[in-house]
Design an enzyme around this catalytic site. Structure first.
Site: not given
Length: 198
Positions: A46, A151, A8, A106
């Site tokens: 993300d 994460c 991310d 995701k």
């Protein structure tokens, strides 16, 4: 074989972003420098639809960083971030995208958040990353990125539970540290057999 999993590294998680992690941008150059040392480089992204259920704005009367109970368990409510197609969802401009073998998105299911690169937050619904790694013969993972206590932490613990050898480079991560979340993440990763290094 070993893979570098870059978690991310997006504009919204860097200074000036909607969910900025302090000093998040400072790890971009050293992550780039590490990429040639690995047989595979995987980037996670993300990728939330507008109005995602993990956004505080989707819950009347709730503020960012409050906790709510979701059907799959407790959930932190976040500021709106990494909305599909937005500037905030894009990778940091200096991150070397050309080196990536795979970009895994995701958090695109509007009803459930997804911290981990391996499972959504119900800890059951897979992202498909495990299958990708297995079919490529990758057994060892080194994780870097944002945020260490969310994460990166969830991804590392899940990978260790799945039987991968996992190392988290703390020097190439940055944390949010929400009410002790960093200490809890370190403890949980160590207990799962994740190697923390710097």
């Amino acid at each position: 074989m070993q893979a570098l999993i870059v978690i991310d590294m997006q504009n919204d998680f860097c200074p000036g972003g909607a969910l900025a992690v302090p000093e998040g941008d400072q790890i971009v150059a050293p992550i780039n420098a590490l990429m040639p040392d690995f047989e595979a480089v995987i980037l996670t992204q993300d990728w939330h639809p507008a109005g995602h259920s993990s956004f505080a704005s989707a819950h009347e009367g709730k503020a960012p960083y409050e906790m709510v109970e979701m059907p799959y368990g407790p959930q932190v409510l976040w500021p709106d971030h990494c909305i599909q197609g937005s500037l905030g969802a894009k990778f940091h401009t200096e991150l070397h995208l050309d080196r990536a073998d795979l970009i895994l998105r995701k958090g695109f299911n509007p009803q459930i958040d997804s911290y981990s690169a391996f499972f959504e937050n119900d800890h059951k619904t897979p992202t498909g990353l495990e299958g990708y790694l297995r079919t490529r013969g990758i057994e060892r993972l080194v994780m870097v990125g944002l945020a260490l206590d969310f994460c990166v932490n969830f991804s590392a613990v899940d990978a260790a539970k799945l039987g991968f050898e996992v190392e988290v480079r703390e020097d190439l991560c940055r944390a949010i540290d929400l009410e002790g979340s960093l200490a809890a993440a370190r403890e949980g990763m160590a207990a799962a057999g994740v190697r923390l290094s710097s």
